[in-house]
Write a protein that holds these residues in place. Structure first.
Motif, short mmCIF file in Angstrom:
data_model
loop_
_atom_site.label_atom_id
_atom_site.label_comp_id
_atom_site.label_asym_id
_atom_site.label_seq_id
_atom_site.Cartn_x
_atom_site.Cartn_y
_atom_site.Cartn_z
N MET A 249 1.12 -1.37 -0.15
CA MET A 249 0.05 0.21 -0.10
C MET A 249 0.69 1.35 0.15
SD MET A 249 -3.36 -1.10 0.01
CE MET A 249 -2.08 -2.31 -1.08
N PRO A 250 0.90 2.33 -1.18
CA PRO A 250 1.32 3.18 -1.13
C PRO A 250 1.40 4.44 -0.63
CG PRO A 250 0.79 2.77 -3.32
CD PRO A 250 0.68 1.66 -2.85
N ASN A 251 0.23 4.74 -0.63
CA ASN A 251 -0.86 5.57 0.21
C ASN A 251 -2.02 5.09 1.09
OD1 ASN A 251 -1.60 7.95 0.43
ND2 ASN A 251 -2.51 8.45 -1.72
N LYS A 252 -1.93 5.06 1.94
CA LYS A 252 -2.52 4.52 2.83
C LYS A 252 -3.94 6.05 3.53
CE LYS A 252 0.45 0.57 5.12
NZ LYS A 252 2.02 1.43 4.20
N VAL A 253 -3.32 6.82 2.65
CA VAL A 253 -3.74 7.64 4.01
C VAL A 253 -5.05 8.34 2.64
CG1 VAL A 253 -4.44 10.54 4.13
CG2 VAL A 253 -1.95 9.65 4.57
N SER A 254 -5.26 7.40 1.91
CA SER A 254 -6.29 7.46 0.77
C SER A 254 -7.42 6.43 0.71
CB SER A 254 -5.90 8.17 -0.66
OG SER A 254 -5.70 5.86 -0.73
N MET A 255 -7.45 5.65 1.61
CA MET A 255 -8.05 5.24 2.41
C MET A 255 -8.93 5.01 3.02
SD MET A 255 -6.72 2.36 0.52
CE MET A 255 -5.21 2.20 -0.21
N GLU A 256 -10.15 4.78 3.03
CA GLU A 256 -11.06 4.67 4.22
C GLU A 256 -11.38 3.62 5.11
OE1 GLU A 256 -14.73 7.84 4.74
OE2 GLU A 256 -15.17 6.19 3.13
N HIS A 257 -10.60 3.24 6.57
CA HIS A 257 -10.66 2.40 7.55
C HIS A 257 -11.65 2.72 8.79
CE1 HIS A 257 -9.39 -0.15 4.88
NE2 HIS A 257 -8.58 0.86 3.78
N TYR A 258 -12.21 1.73 10.14
CA TYR A 258 -12.22 2.34 10.72
C TYR A 258 -11.89 1.89 12.15
CZ TYR A 258 -15.76 5.19 7.74
OH TYR A 258 -16.44 5.58 6.26
N MET A 259 -12.24 2.34 13.84
CA MET A 259 -11.52 1.66 13.96
C MET A 259 -12.24 1.19 16.24
SD MET A 259 -8.06 0.86 16.37
CE MET A 259 -6.80 -0.02 14.68
N LEU A 260 -13.21 0.46 16.38
CA LEU A 260 -13.47 1.00 17.83
C LEU A 260 -12.82 1.09 18.18
CD1 LEU A 260 -15.60 0.92 15.69
CD2 LEU A 260 -16.89 -0.34 17.54
N VAL A 261 -12.90 2.47 19.32
CA VAL A 261 -11.65 2.39 20.52
C VAL A 261 -11.96 2.69 22.09
CG1 VAL A 261 -9.64 2.19 18.56
CG2 VAL A 261 -10.60 3.92 19.77
N ARG A 262 -11.77 2.19 23.27
CA ARG A 262 -12.15 3.16 24.01
C ARG A 262 -11.42 3.75 24.53
NH1 ARG A 262 -11.06 -1.59 27.69
NH2 ARG A 262 -9.34 -0.67 27.98
N LYS A 263 -11.52 5.31 24.77
CA LYS A 263 -11.24 6.45 24.98
C LYS A 263 -11.48 6.76 26.71
CE LYS A 263 -11.73 11.84 24.60
NZ LYS A 263 -12.94 12.76 23.81
N GLU A 264 -10.16 6.21 26.99
CA GLU A 264 -9.60 5.89 28.50
C GLU A 264 -9.06 7.53 28.77
OE1 GLU A 264 -8.89 1.41 30.30
OE2 GLU A 264 -7.70 2.27 28.66
N ASN A 265 -8.33 7.77 28.00
CA ASN A 265 -7.55 9.48 28.13
C ASN A 265 -7.39 9.69 26.87
OD1 ASN A 265 -4.69 10.74 27.52
ND2 ASN A 265 -4.55 10.27 30.03
N ALA A 266 -7.82 11.38 26.84
CA ALA A 266 -8.21 11.96 25.83
C ALA A 266 -6.97 12.28 25.45
CB ALA A 266 -8.76 13.81 26.61
N ASP A 267 -5.67 12.16 25.92
CA ASP A 267 -3.83 12.75 24.91
C ASP A 267 -3.82 11.40 23.92
OD1 ASP A 267 -4.27 15.24 26.30
OD2 ASP A 267 -2.56 14.57 27.22
N ALA A 268 -4.12 10.50 24.88
CA ALA A 268 -3.48 9.18 24.55
C ALA A 268 -4.46 8.52 22.94
CB ALA A 268 -3.84 7.86 25.10
N PHE A 269 -6.14 9.38 23.15
CA PHE A 269 -7.06 9.10 21.91
C PHE A 269 -6.82 9.75 20.84
CE2 PHE A 269 -10.83 10.27 19.79
CZ PHE A 269 -11.50 8.50 20.17
N TYR A 270 -6.55 10.73 20.96
CA TYR A 270 -6.47 11.93 19.72
C TYR A 270 -4.77 11.30 18.88
CZ TYR A 270 -10.75 14.32 20.98
OH TYR A 270 -11.56 14.70 20.97
N LEU A 272 -3.55 8.80 19.44
CA LEU A 272 -3.27 7.48 18.56
C LEU A 272 -4.77 7.85 16.98
CD1 LEU A 272 -3.94 4.63 18.13
CD2 LEU A 272 -5.98 4.17 19.82
N GLN A 273 -5.50 8.40 17.02
CA GLN A 273 -5.95 9.52 16.12
C GLN A 273 -5.69 9.80 14.95
OE1 GLN A 273 -8.70 12.77 16.17
NE2 GLN A 273 -10.92 11.41 16.17
#
Length: 307
Positions: A249-270, A272-273
């Protein structure tokens, strides 16, 4: 807002991305991680995480006296401190296998059979499995990094022709990649009942890698379908997942995928985002507690199926 009055699901505090809920289930690949199994059968310690699984196998090896006490101590230390748990699992299998490196016969299977004994009786929360199967009914493709077959067991119980696949059966994997096995579940690391199909490092999938037609078919999935990561933690760092779906995959940014995660810590969440967006993956938080996961996934599945 995630809401489905027909199923009495109303999660007013959570948002769901419309780009996902408007997709046809047949355009989705559901990637099932340990979080799904942990929610379905919380009473089985080995299902809680990859680390817990390895620790449970080590405990079983000690009970069956198939490893030297010194090896038991060393593997427990490695399971605690090493980040790449696939390497630990790979070495553990080799230690319980013939010196040729062949994993048949192997004490590893005996240990896994002990760890996952009578799995079906441990299902406490089948709603997640029902949600996944409802998406499969409408064409969603499913793969998992898990050793267990909870999804298949439950699906068979309710009358679905579920089938477990591993990378050794290239013909079946090709059918799965082409969406011709509606109720097929691809175990990219293998299944506990079939240790010969377990693949724990890139060298183990050489037969697949040498089949350019099959490999192209697998890798094209990441381009033409949206992957939805459910209960996954380190899947993108998984060498097998990378080898099967990401290397070309040379350009993964153009893809559209999704991940469900737990938001325990705001800094860590953003943080990871931001990291996930580089792989074309949008994060979706199901809440601050893991207990919110089943209800969120049920509502999400209902919205997608309705659309």
């Amino acid at each position: 807002m995630l809401k489905d009055g027909g199923s009495n699901i109303d999660l007013k505090s959570r948002k769901v991305l419309r780009t996902l809920t408007k997709k046809n289930p047949s355009d989705l690949v559901l990637v099932i991680g340990t979080g799904v199994s942990a929610a379905v059968a919380p009473g089985v310690p080995a299902l809680r995480s990859w680390r817990c699984c390895i620790e449970a196998v080590i405990d079983a090896a000690e009970q069956f006296e198939v490893l030297h006490p010194g090896d038991i101590v060393e593997f427990r230390k490695r399971a605690l401190r090493e980040q790449d748990l696939l390497v630990v699992a790979h070495d553990l299998i080799r230690k319980m296998s013939p010196r040729t490196g062949d994993n048949t016969p192997s004490f590893f299977q005996d240990c896994l059979m002990e760890v996952f004994d009578d799995l079906e009786t441990h299902i406490q929360n089948p709603t997640i499995l029902e949600s996944i199967i409802s998406l499969m009914d409408k064409g969603a493709t499913v793969l998992t990094t898990n050793y267990d077959n909870l999804l298949e067991l439950y699906g068979q119980k309710i009358g679905k022709p579920m089938e477990s696949l591993d990378l050794n059966d290239k013909a079946k994997v090709m059918q799965w990649a082409q969406s011709r096995l509606q109720y097929g579940v691809l175990h990219i690391h293998g299944l506990y009942t079939r240790p010969c199909g377990m693949i724990l490092d890139p060298s183990g999938y050489k037969d697949v890698a040498q089949d350019n037609v099959l490999l192209d078919e697998l890798q094209s999935l990441y381009c033409r379908k949206s992957f939805v990561f459910l209960g996954c933690g380190e899947t993108l760092r998984d060498q097998i997942f990378q080898a099967l779906f990401l290397y070309t995959m040379p350009n993964k940014v153009s893809m559209e995928h999704y991940m469900l995660v737990r938001k325990e810590n705001a800094d860590a969440f953003y943080k990871l985002q931001a990291d996930m967006l580089l792989n074309g993956i949008k994060l979706m938080s199901y809440g601050e507690s893991f207990t919110n996961f089943p209800l969120y996934l049920t509502g999400l599945s209902a919205l997608i199926c309705k659309a």
